[in-house]
Design an enzyme around this catalytic site. Structure first.
Site, PDB file in Angstrom:
ATOM      1  N   THR A   1       5.877   9.612  -9.698  1.00 35.09           N
ATOM      2  CA  THR A   1       5.118  10.811  -9.351  1.00 35.09           C
ATOM      3  C   THR A   1       5.957  12.085  -9.408  1.00 35.09           C
ATOM      4  OG1 THR A   1       3.846   9.411  -7.879  1.00 35.09           O
ATOM      5  CG2 THR A   1       3.518  11.768  -7.641  1.00 35.09           C
TER       6      THR A   1
ATOM      7  N   ASP B   1       9.860  -4.536  -2.223  1.00 29.05           N
ATOM      8  CA  ASP B   1      10.674  -3.323  -2.239  1.00 29.05           C
ATOM      9  C   ASP B   1      11.966  -3.529  -1.447  1.00 29.05           C
ATOM     10  OD1 ASP B   1       9.971  -2.898   0.459  1.00 29.05           O
ATOM     11  OD2 ASP B   1       8.226  -1.719  -0.120  1.00 29.05           O
TER      12      ASP B   1
ATOM     13  N   HIS C   1      13.658   6.457  -3.389  1.00 27.76           N
ATOM     14  CA  HIS C   1      13.909   5.898  -2.063  1.00 27.76           C
ATOM     15  C   HIS C   1      13.669   4.392  -2.080  1.00 27.76           C
ATOM     16  CE1 HIS C   1       9.615   5.598  -1.301  1.00 27.76           C
ATOM     17  NE2 HIS C   1       9.482   6.847  -1.729  1.00 27.76           N
TER      18      HIS C   1
ATOM     19  N   THR D   1       0.321   5.853  -0.109  1.00 35.04           N
ATOM     20  CA  THR D   1      -0.613   6.867   0.330  1.00 35.04           C
ATOM     21  C   THR D   1      -1.819   6.911  -0.588  1.00 35.04           C
ATOM     22  OG1 THR D   1       1.326   8.117   0.933  1.00 35.04           O
ATOM     23  CG2 THR D   1      -0.761   9.271   1.050  1.00 35.04           C
TER      24      THR D   1
ATOM     25  N   GLU E   1      -3.566   1.176  -3.359  1.00 36.92           N
ATOM     26  CA  GLU E   1      -3.615  -0.142  -2.730  1.00 36.92           C
ATOM     27  C   GLU E   1      -3.153  -1.110  -3.812  1.00 36.92           C
ATOM     28  OE1 GLU E   1      -4.472  -0.952   0.325  1.00 36.92           O
ATOM     29  OE2 GLU E   1      -5.584   0.770   1.088  1.00 36.92           O
ATOM     30  N   ALA E   2      -2.154  -1.915  -3.509  1.00 37.63           N
ATOM     31  CA  ALA E   2      -1.626  -2.822  -4.533  1.00 37.63           C
ATOM     32  C   ALA E   2      -2.105  -4.244  -4.274  1.00 37.63           C
ATOM     33  CB  ALA E   2      -0.102  -2.754  -4.544  1.00 37.63           C
TER      34      ALA E   2
ATOM     35  N   GLU F   1       0.833  -1.201   0.000  1.00 34.48           N
ATOM     36  CA  GLU F   1       0.000   0.000   0.000  1.00 34.48           C
ATOM     37  C   GLU F   1       0.864   1.245   0.000  1.00 34.48           C
ATOM     38  OE1 GLU F   1      -2.319  -0.385   3.587  1.00 34.48           O
ATOM     39  OE2 GLU F   1      -0.786   0.581   4.799  1.00 34.48           O
TER      40      GLU F   1
ATOM     41  N   ASP G   1       7.008   4.127  -9.285  1.00 31.28           N
ATOM     42  CA  ASP G   1       6.538   5.401  -8.731  1.00 31.28           C
ATOM     43  C   ASP G   1       7.201   6.619  -9.370  1.00 31.28           C
ATOM     44  OD1 ASP G   1       5.343   7.361  -7.306  1.00 31.28           O
ATOM     45  OD2 ASP G   1       5.808   6.573  -5.318  1.00 31.28           O
TER      46      ASP G   1
ATOM     47  N   ASP H   1      12.804  10.649  -6.840  1.00 36.54           N
ATOM     48  CA  ASP H   1      12.250  10.127  -5.576  1.00 36.54           C
ATOM     49  C   ASP H   1      12.580   8.647  -5.411  1.00 36.54           C
ATOM     50  OD1 ASP H   1      10.889  10.384  -3.188  1.00 36.54           O
ATOM     51  OD2 ASP H   1       8.923   9.994  -4.051  1.00 36.54           O
TER      52      ASP H   1
END
Ligand SMILES: Nc1ncnc2c1ncn2[C@@H]1O[C@H](COP(=O)(O)OP(=O)(O)OP(=O)(O)O)[C@@H](O)[C@H]1O
Length: 602
Positions: free
Chosen positions: A491, A415, A453, A299, A302-303, A297, A489, A451
């Site tokens: 974004t 991850d 991370h 923010t 939902e995966a 998950e 990601d 981003d």
């Protein structure tokens, strides 16, 4: 490898506690008078509410896991409906929002002790994450200053009316290839391509990507003009009239009436639909509904694992806060779609074969759904919550008219945060794979991730020995030691598609740069700001090198794997050298990487 060489306000605060769990502790509260709130706050002014009383207690890294990658902002406008959600208290001892901890060799106590030590030393609070501000599409040649925080679609309209009288060519391209439909339940890497879909010479990629994907089939078939012929029965309800829908959209885009340019309709068209689907129509294409499991998950997302794929469900356009955040809007999703589709091209099916790799997660399909959460998804969500303790709101709160985008993605594994690396070989291969992927995307699209991370790097084990990629026409192989890596990601990412520059204007999110001193992730945002001088539209590939330095720190400080003190020295000297590099392309030439790179002879 030789590394040596190289609310609203007070009366509502109580209720707010349940949904503002992700807010950073120890932040001064910024109250906003109701009179100053407005609908526009959703896009421009973001308003903080008082943190939950409990949140004032300092969190440990152990519970911080997901929060570091979550967003911190809370946008409040009078226009949203307030739906407090009462979540049951977290089960004690669970890591919030975490993927399953690896069993077996995982040194739980050791890592926990490490995190406690780190907390005591440097991490005073969570790293802030970016606010979900609106994407900005720039254009290299336009000299007219565009307003800072308008929607990409507005900019598209702006450009259309003032310059070309056409929709953005990037979006046009995406619309042309709007129907990527995988064959249901096909195993990843399946090879049963239909001959009709292979007519185009564009399939003759020089890149030995893992295997032809389901998506390539549809992209290729679109090039052939066989769109409707080749779209299988997946969710047919919604995509009977794809062509009409796209045509309608292009007609609208040549009209001067901006009301015709409904971003939701555009999103539908991009997803090859004329109406939203039901969850079960989409998910049942990939697996039996009772086989769906939740795997992670964020923010916003939902995966869920559905068959061999991951379906990330992102609520959009609704008025209720979700996980303490204002929902993303259709126009934002449109931009994300463009970006992820563009990165898909790197897989070698289309376009620039000079630069290709398969290390960015493949977007297999995109779907728009509407309705309350399906019972099967709720059940999967609750199972995960039981095991891991979700930090997100229970999805039963979604109303019947809620809309979502479902990203159907390649399954990238776990991850980096939760993956257990075995040894230095794996850690080094990980670094080279990330560097190569960034180098390729830099070369192709001036891409910067911005981003990267440890929650945005996915790892899995396979029986591969090498991973191919092509950089500026040169094919190379990376030694993998059986480790597969995918970047997710986008974004915050910046990309130049050739027609548009897509980027997120981080200058509108000052909180992002106020993370704790010494926290590597926060420091990296700050260093990016220095490098870009807060001018986020420009190309600064140095930001990729900064994230590589961050990664070396993560490997040294946060991951435990079999290594010698010499290995550690080598990592430290690599980090020093990385500090001198202006891009991932430069970093890839680092002598310490050469042992893991094999020339493909092209
Ligand atoms: N393709 C994938 N394969 C495997 N796991 C995935 C995949 N995509 C997402 N996940 C899992 O779901 C989690 C949430 O995904 P993601 O970070 O994309 O969501 P998000 O809402 O954009 O997150 P953020 O809070 O950073 O905005 C990831 O950390 C990962 O564990």
């Amino acid at each position: 490898m030789d590394f040596n060489a190289g609310g609203k306000v007070a009366d509502q605060r109580q209720q707010c506690e349940a949904i503002y769990r992700r807010r950073k502790p120890n932040k001064p509260t910024q109250d906003v008078e109701p009179s100053k709130q407005s609908c526009s706050a959703r896009y421009v002014g973001r308003v903080s509410l008082a943190p939950a009383a409990g949140a004032l207690n300092r969190k440990t890294s152990w519970t911080r896991s997901l929060s570091t990658r979550g967003r911190t902002s809370v946008a409040v406008g009078v226009c949203f409906e307030y739906h407090p959600q009462h979540k049951e208290p977290k089960r004690k001892g669970k890591r919030k929002g975490k993927a399953a901890l690896p069993k077996g060799k995982y040194k739980f106590e050791e890592e926990k002790a490490y995190f406690q030590e780190v907390d005591a030393f440097e991490l005073l609070e969570e790293s802030p994450s970016p606010k979900p501000t609106t994407w900005v599409a720039g254009n290299q040649t336009d000299t007219v200053a565009l307003p800072k925080l308008c929607s990409p679609l507005d900019k598209w309209l702006f450009k259309k009316l003032n310059f070309t009288f056409e929709p953005s060519s990037t979006l046009s391209k995406i619309l042309q290839t709007s129907t990527m439909r995988p064959i249901p339940s096909e195993p990843i890497g399946g090879n049963n391509l239909k001959s009709s879909s292979l007519k185009t010479p564009k399939n003759s990629s020089k890149v030995n990507s893992r295997l032809p994907s389901a998506q390539s089939r549809f992209e290729l078939s679109l090039v052939d003009g066989n769109v409707l012929e080749t779209v299988p029965d997946v969710g047919n309800d919604g995509c009977e009239d794809i062509v009409a829908s796209v045509k309608k959209l292009s007609l609208a885009s040549s009209s001067s009436d901006s009301e015709d340019l409904d971003p939701f309709r555009a999103l539908l068209a991009v997803c090859g639909q004329s109406v939203p689907l039901k969850f079960r129509d989409v998910f049942s294409s990939y697996c039996d509904l009772d086989k769906i499991t939740k795997i992670g998950e964020g923010t916003f997302g939902e995966a869920f694992k559905a068959g061999n794929y991951v379906c990330k469900v992102v609520p959009i356009d609704g008025n209720i806060l979700v996980n303490g955040e204002v929902q993303k809007r259709s126009e934002e999703l449109l931009e994300e779609v463009v970006l992820s589709r563009t990165l898909n091209y790197l897989r070698g099916h289309e376009g620039d074969f000079q630069n290709a790799c398969t290390m960015f997660i493949e977007t297999i399909d995109l779907r728009v759904c509407q309705g309350s959460y399906d019972a099967a998804l709720i059940s999967a969500w609750e199972d995960w919550d039981e095991d891991h303790g979700s930090e997100n709101d229970h999805p039963k709160a979604f109303p019947d008219n809620q809309c979502y985008v479902v990203f159907v993605l390649e399954h990238g594994g776990k991850d980096l945060e939760s993956f257990v690396l075995r040894n230095t070989d794996e850690a080094q291969s990980l670094l080279v794979q990330v560097t190569a992927a960034l180098a390729v995307a830099e070369a192709a699209y001036e891409f910067e991730h911005r981003d990267l991370h440890w929650g945005n790097i996915l790892l899995s084990r396979n029986d591969s020995v090498t991973m191919p990629f092509t950089l500026e026409g040169k094919q190379m192989y990376i030694q993998t030691f059986g480790l597969g890596m995918s970047i997710i990601d986008f974004t915050l990412s910046r990309i130049n598609t050739g027609d548009d520059i897509l980027f997120l204007d981080l200058s509108s999110d000052p909180e992002l740069f106020k993370g704790p001193k010494g926290d590597k992730q926060s420091e990296t945002y700050r260093k990016m700001k220095e490098v870009t001088e807060d001018c986020w539209e420009g190309s600064f590939p140095r930001t990729n090198a900064l994230w590589l330095m961050y990664l070396v720190d993560v490997l040294l400080l946060k991951k435990s794997f079999e290594r010698t003190s010499k290995d550690e020295r080598d990592f430290r000297s690599l980090k020093k050298r990385l500090d001198k590099y202006q891009s991932a392309r430069e970093a890839l030439l680092d002598p310490s990487f050469s042992n893991l790179l094999v020339d493909g002879g092209i």
